[in-house]
Design a protein around this motif. Structure first.
Motif, PDB file in Angstrom:
ATOM      1  N   GLY A 118       1.030  -0.826  -0.108  1.00  0.00           N
ATOM      2  CA  GLY A 118       0.130   0.017  -0.313  1.00  0.00           C
ATOM      3  C   GLY A 118       1.486   1.123   0.045  1.00  0.00           C
ATOM      4  O   GLY A 118       0.704   1.514   0.578  1.00  0.00           O
ATOM      5  N   GLY A 119       1.017   1.483  -0.776  1.00  0.00           N
ATOM      6  CA  GLY A 119       1.715   3.846  -1.873  1.00  0.00           C
ATOM      7  C   GLY A 119       3.396   3.224  -0.959  1.00  0.00           C
ATOM      8  O   GLY A 119       3.095   4.053  -0.506  1.00  0.00           O
ATOM      9  N   LEU A 120       4.123   2.383  -0.895  1.00  0.00           N
ATOM     10  CA  LEU A 120       5.643   2.117  -0.355  1.00  0.00           C
ATOM     11  C   LEU A 120       6.163   2.633  -1.867  1.00  0.00           C
ATOM     12  O   LEU A 120       5.521   2.108  -2.633  1.00  0.00           O
ATOM     13  N   THR A 121       6.941   3.534  -1.818  1.00  0.00           N
ATOM     14  CA  THR A 121       8.237   4.272  -2.535  1.00  0.00           C
ATOM     15  C   THR A 121       9.564   4.025  -1.589  1.00  0.00           C
ATOM     16  O   THR A 121       9.375   3.458  -1.214  1.00  0.00           O
ATOM     17  N   ALA A 122       9.960   3.983  -2.495  1.00  0.00           N
ATOM     18  CA  ALA A 122      12.080   3.981  -2.432  1.00  0.00           C
ATOM     19  C   ALA A 122      11.786   4.595  -0.780  1.00  0.00           C
ATOM     20  O   ALA A 122      13.138   4.973  -0.244  1.00  0.00           O
ATOM     21  N   GLU A 123      11.082   6.056  -0.950  1.00  0.00           N
ATOM     22  CA  GLU A 123      11.147   7.228  -0.300  1.00  0.00           C
ATOM     23  C   GLU A 123      10.775   6.699   1.295  1.00  0.00           C
ATOM     24  O   GLU A 123      11.664   7.283   1.867  1.00  0.00           O
ATOM     25  N   ASN A 124       9.667   5.847   1.721  1.00  0.00           N
ATOM     26  CA  ASN A 124       8.875   5.490   2.864  1.00  0.00           C
ATOM     27  C   ASN A 124       9.124   3.871   3.081  1.00  0.00           C
ATOM     28  O   ASN A 124       8.141   3.974   4.316  1.00  0.00           O
ATOM     29  N   VAL A 125       9.819   3.358   2.456  1.00  0.00           N
ATOM     30  CA  VAL A 125      10.762   1.703   2.779  1.00  0.00           C
ATOM     31  C   VAL A 125      10.967   1.784   4.105  1.00  0.00           C
ATOM     32  O   VAL A 125      10.415   1.256   5.070  1.00  0.00           O
ATOM     33  N   GLN A 126      11.807   2.710   4.082  1.00  0.00           N
ATOM     34  CA  GLN A 126      12.880   2.657   5.926  1.00  0.00           C
ATOM     35  C   GLN A 126      12.027   2.705   6.356  1.00  0.00           C
ATOM     36  O   GLN A 126      12.106   1.980   7.674  1.00  0.00           O
ATOM     37  N   GLN A 127      10.280   3.668   6.674  1.00  0.00           N
ATOM     38  CA  GLN A 127      10.207   4.394   7.105  1.00  0.00           C
ATOM     39  C   GLN A 127       8.932   2.857   7.958  1.00  0.00           C
ATOM     40  O   GLN A 127       8.806   2.398   9.275  1.00  0.00           O
ATOM     41  N   VAL A 128       8.513   2.612   6.808  1.00  0.00           N
ATOM     42  CA  VAL A 128       7.600   1.243   7.365  1.00  0.00           C
ATOM     43  C   VAL A 128       8.413   0.151   8.505  1.00  0.00           C
ATOM     44  O   VAL A 128       7.549  -0.777   9.306  1.00  0.00           O
ATOM     45  N   THR A 176       5.694   4.234 -13.605  1.00  0.00           N
ATOM     46  CA  THR A 176       5.665   5.956 -14.158  1.00  0.00           C
ATOM     47  C   THR A 176       4.639   6.258 -14.609  1.00  0.00           C
ATOM     48  O   THR A 176       4.912   5.325 -15.867  1.00  0.00           O
ATOM     49  N   ASN A 177       3.292   6.571 -14.735  1.00  0.00           N
ATOM     50  CA  ASN A 177       2.265   6.836 -15.763  1.00  0.00           C
ATOM     51  C   ASN A 177       1.594   5.648 -15.282  1.00  0.00           C
ATOM     52  O   ASN A 177       1.575   5.375 -17.730  1.00  0.00           O
ATOM     53  N   GLY A 178       1.995   4.723 -15.125  1.00  0.00           N
ATOM     54  CA  GLY A 178       1.086   2.859 -15.107  1.00  0.00           C
ATOM     55  C   GLY A 178       1.975   1.508 -15.348  1.00  0.00           C
ATOM     56  O   GLY A 178       1.084   1.025 -15.478  1.00  0.00           O
ATOM     57  N   GLU A 179       3.300   2.311 -15.891  1.00  0.00           N
ATOM     58  CA  GLU A 179       4.027   1.346 -16.491  1.00  0.00           C
ATOM     59  C   GLU A 179       4.837   1.270 -15.389  1.00  0.00           C
ATOM     60  O   GLU A 179       5.665   1.695 -15.132  1.00  0.00           O
ATOM     61  N   LYS A 180       5.375  -0.469 -14.892  1.00  0.00           N
ATOM     62  CA  LYS A 180       6.722  -0.160 -14.711  1.00  0.00           C
ATOM     63  C   LYS A 180       7.658   0.494 -14.596  1.00  0.00           C
ATOM     64  O   LYS A 180       8.602   0.549 -15.943  1.00  0.00           O
ATOM     65  N   ASP A 181       8.820   0.620 -14.024  1.00  0.00           N
ATOM     66  CA  ASP A 181       9.538   1.967 -14.432  1.00  0.00           C
ATOM     67  C   ASP A 181      10.855   1.020 -13.772  1.00  0.00           C
ATOM     68  O   ASP A 181      11.242   0.763 -12.683  1.00  0.00           O
ATOM     69  N   LEU A 182      11.809   0.652 -15.088  1.00  0.00           N
ATOM     70  CA  LEU A 182      13.196  -0.284 -14.125  1.00  0.00           C
ATOM     71  C   LEU A 182      13.906   0.789 -12.720  1.00  0.00           C
ATOM     72  O   LEU A 182      14.619  -0.328 -12.238  1.00  0.00           O
ATOM     73  N   GLN A 183      14.632   1.399 -14.146  1.00  0.00           N
ATOM     74  CA  GLN A 183      15.017   2.904 -12.141  1.00  0.00           C
ATOM     75  C   GLN A 183      14.205   2.325 -11.217  1.00  0.00           C
ATOM     76  O   GLN A 183      15.057   2.937  -9.881  1.00  0.00           O
ATOM     77  N   LYS A 184      13.341   2.507 -11.012  1.00  0.00           N
ATOM     78  CA  LYS A 184      12.159   2.262  -9.621  1.00  0.00           C
ATOM     79  C   LYS A 184      12.617   1.607  -8.663  1.00  0.00           C
ATOM     80  O   LYS A 184      12.455   1.709  -7.810  1.00  0.00           O
ATOM     81  N   ILE A 185      12.114   0.417  -9.957  1.00  0.00           N
ATOM     82  CA  ILE A 185      12.597  -1.683  -9.811  1.00  0.00           C
ATOM     83  C   ILE A 185      13.917  -1.299  -8.584  1.00  0.00           C
ATOM     84  O   ILE A 185      13.798  -1.846  -7.228  1.00  0.00           O
ATOM     85  N   ALA A 223      15.620   1.170  -7.196  1.00  0.00           N
ATOM     86  CA  ALA A 223      15.872   2.007  -6.684  1.00  0.00           C
ATOM     87  C   ALA A 223      15.234   1.886  -5.134  1.00  0.00           C
ATOM     88  O   ALA A 223      16.069   1.634  -3.744  1.00  0.00           O
ATOM     89  N   PHE A 224      14.372   0.794  -5.413  1.00  0.00           N
ATOM     90  CA  PHE A 224      13.474   0.532  -4.031  1.00  0.00           C
ATOM     91  C   PHE A 224      13.958  -0.409  -3.544  1.00  0.00           C
ATOM     92  O   PHE A 224      14.113  -1.108  -2.306  1.00  0.00           O
ATOM     93  N   LEU A 225      14.377  -1.367  -4.496  1.00  0.00           N
ATOM     94  CA  LEU A 225      14.629  -2.675  -3.857  1.00  0.00           C
ATOM     95  C   LEU A 225      16.108  -2.471  -2.597  1.00  0.00           C
ATOM     96  O   LEU A 225      16.568  -3.085  -1.629  1.00  0.00           O
ATOM     97  N   LYS A 226      17.170  -1.237  -4.080  1.00  0.00           N
ATOM     98  CA  LYS A 226      18.088  -1.327  -2.962  1.00  0.00           C
ATOM     99  C   LYS A 226      17.863  -0.387  -1.881  1.00  0.00           C
ATOM    100  O   LYS A 226      18.505  -0.827  -0.973  1.00  0.00           O
ATOM    101  N   LYS A 227      17.057   0.293  -1.415  1.00  0.00           N
ATOM    102  CA  LYS A 227      16.646   1.046  -0.164  1.00  0.00           C
ATOM    103  C   LYS A 227      15.822   0.317   0.679  1.00  0.00           C
ATOM    104  O   LYS A 227      16.322   0.288   2.021  1.00  0.00           O
ATOM    105  N   ALA A 228      14.831  -0.996   0.729  1.00  0.00           N
ATOM    106  CA  ALA A 228      14.499  -1.684   0.907  1.00  0.00           C
ATOM    107  C   ALA A 228      15.225  -2.420   1.693  1.00  0.00           C
ATOM    108  O   ALA A 228      15.471  -2.950   2.518  1.00  0.00           O
ATOM    109  N   LYS A 229      16.620  -3.169   0.854  1.00  0.00           N
ATOM    110  CA  LYS A 229      17.635  -3.924   1.143  1.00  0.00           C
ATOM    111  C   LYS A 229      18.914  -3.018   2.604  1.00  0.00           C
ATOM    112  O   LYS A 229      19.267  -3.862   3.750  1.00  0.00           O
ATOM    113  N   GLU A 230      17.914  -2.011   2.264  1.00  0.00           N
ATOM    114  CA  GLU A 230      19.798  -1.348   3.487  1.00  0.00           C
ATOM    115  C   GLU A 230      19.646  -1.508   4.775  1.00  0.00           C
ATOM    116  O   GLU A 230      18.003  -1.702   5.063  1.00  0.00           O
ATOM    117  N   GLU A 231      19.944  -1.905   5.087  1.00  0.00           N
ATOM    118  CA  GLU A 231      20.021  -1.333   6.635  1.00  0.00           C
ATOM    119  C   GLU A 231      19.166  -0.266   7.380  1.00  0.00           C
ATOM    120  O   GLU A 231      19.597   0.767   6.852  1.00  0.00           O
TER     121      GLU A 231
END
Length: 197
Positions: free
Chosen positions: A148-158, A175-184, A186-194
């Motif tokens: 629900g609404g997760l992004t690279a910006e808020n995933v560390q918070q959850v 981006t515009n309703g289609e998967k964005d490879l750069q966002k994928i 960035a999200f994985l990098k941030k979610a996996k960070e300590e």
């Protein structure tokens, strides 16, 4: 923390998610702008390593529909929103609940996913719910997944507030309703960070 990239529609998106460290890949078989056929999913995921799990996403499906698609698409797990027509399936079940489902019924499912209240579709709406209000004390034996609404910006918070077993993202890597490879990526990098202390 494990990460599920959901609503994948092309082999390029699947490959990017696997390459950047996704643990779970989600494919939508329910009515949605991201809906795919089982044959397409099987074709796109032929090269996915064994350790990365392929999950079929359904809304109130019949048991026979689920079992047929598990075979056709070669799924490792299923995620079911809405009505549950069977207590168990031939693969592990992720029971998806809206956070407005105040009663968390006893469940046989090992995995429980919490998502924002549904809008047009049950999930993938990009809405964040109030993480502080989620009481997980009854569910200590379960593997909790937050969507629900997760992004690279808020995933560390959850991660900090709920420390879930896994997070699930779909529209947050589009981006515009289609998967964005750069966002994928960035999200994985941030979610996996300590966690930043």
């Amino acid at each position: 923390m494990k990460v599920k990239i959901c609503g994948l529609k092309t082999k390029e998106q699947v490959d990017a998610a696997v390459f950047h460290g996704a643990d779970y890949l989600g494919f939508v078989f329910a009515k949605s702008k991201r809906q795919l056929s089982p044959e397409k999913v099987k074709e796109m995921t032929r090269d996915v390593p064994k350790g990365v799990k392929k999950i079929g996403v359904f809304v109130s499906p019949s048991q026979s529909t689920v079992e047929t698609i598990i075979q056709q698409a070669d799924l490792d797990m299923v995620q079911i929103h809405g009505e549950l027509q069977a207590a168990s399936y031939s693969v592990p079940l992720i029971r998806a609940l809206s956070v407005e489902d105040t009663v968390v019924q006893p469940m046989s499912a090992e995995y429980v996913l919490f998502d924002a209240p549904p809008k047009q579709f049950a999930g993938g709406n990009g809405e964040v719910f109030d993480w502080e209000k989620l009481d997980l004390s009854q569910l200590e034996e379960k593997k909790i997944i937050i969507a629900g609404g997760l992004t690279a910006e808020n995933v560390q918070q959850v991660k900090k507030i709920l420390d879930p077993y896994a997070v699930d993202v779909s529209s947050g890597v589009e981006t515009n309703g289609e998967k964005d490879l750069q966002k994928i990526s960035a999200f994985l990098k941030k979610a996996k960070e300590e966690l930043d202390v």
